[in-house]
Design an enzyme around this catalytic site. Structure first.
Site: not given
Ligand code: O7M
Length: 212
Positions: A9, A59, A64, A172, A174, A187-188
């Site tokens: 992201d 998402k 459809p 977590s 685990e 991600g972050r």
């Molecule tokens: O680790 P983060 O929090 O920086 O990033 C999490 C990633 O997962 C980010 O791209 C979100 O858009 C995605 N995500 C969620 O955090 N929560 C959800 O419930 C669903 C998603 C996701 O990937 O949906 C497909």
């Protein structure tokens, strides 16, 4: 098989490519969401696919017809899989599955979000059943609520479970893997780190250490 998915992201093409290369030996898939595609253009999916298979996290949650157009755009640009909102319903999921079949791709379905998600949580078991019954390839389940991952695992059997919400959102590694997730989406914790490769390696090793 358990593994790691990098949620890319970031808003800059060059940074995205650099990060993907940097952590590629520790990740199974790259997940691309609107922040990157809206910044760098849809071609970024094709570019990143040369490094690792890309999951297009749009998402999808439309009617459809429109949903199938979105899915097609992702697959035409070399996406390996697309993510759909299960709340859109069976006709939308089927339309997206039909497109994915043409490309030999996969469809993963959001059940409930890792955030509050107070509305989806009322229906997430039913959404998981629908995803299973119509033949989707996997679901997204919240690492912020490991007990939900465990419950959704009972519903979807051997389908893939991809779980975001580790690290920055408090989940977590685990607990999520032990609850039944196949892949952790991060991600972050990785892309904001000064040492993304070291963080990815650490998560990868922790995940692999739990593989049964
Ligand atoms: O680790 P983060 O929090 O920086 O990033 C999490 C990633 O997962 C980010 O791209 C979100 O858009 C995605 N995500 C969620 O955090 N929560 C959800 O419930 C669903 C998603 C996701 O990937 O949906 C497909």
């Amino acid at each position: 098989m358990v593994g790691l998915i990098l949620a890319l992201d970031v808003m800059d093409r060059n940074r995205a490519i650099w990060l993907a290369r940097e952590v590629s030996e520790y990740v199974d898939y790259l997940k691309v969401n609107y922040p990157l595609v809206l910044s760098a253009g849809i071609e970024i999916i094709r570019e990143l696919s040369e490094i690792k298979p890309v999951i297009a996290d749009f998402k999808i949650a439309d009617i459809p017809y429109t949903s199938s157009l979105i899915a097609r755009k992702a697959f035409e640009n070399s996406a390996f899989a697309v993510i759909c909102h299960g709340m859109a319903g069976s006709d939308t999921l089927k339309a997206v599955l039909d497109v994915s079949d043409e490309f030999g791709g996969e469809v993963y379905v959001v059940t409930e979000l890792s955030s509050e998600s107070e509305f989806l949580r009322k229906f997430s078991d039913e959404i998981a059943m629908l995803a299973r019954d119509i033949g989707c390839h996997g679901i997204i389940a919240p690492a912020t609520r490991a007990e939900r991952v465990a419950q959704l695992r009972k519903i979807v059997g051997s389908m893939k479970i991809l779980s975001p919400g580790v690290g920055a959102q408090g989940g977590s590694v685990e607990e999520t893997i032990k609850a039944g997730a196949d892949y952790i989406i991060v991600g972050r914790s990785i892309y904001t780190s000064d040492e993304p490769k070291a963080v990815a390696r650490d998560i990868y090793e922790r995940i692999k250490g739990l593989e049964v």
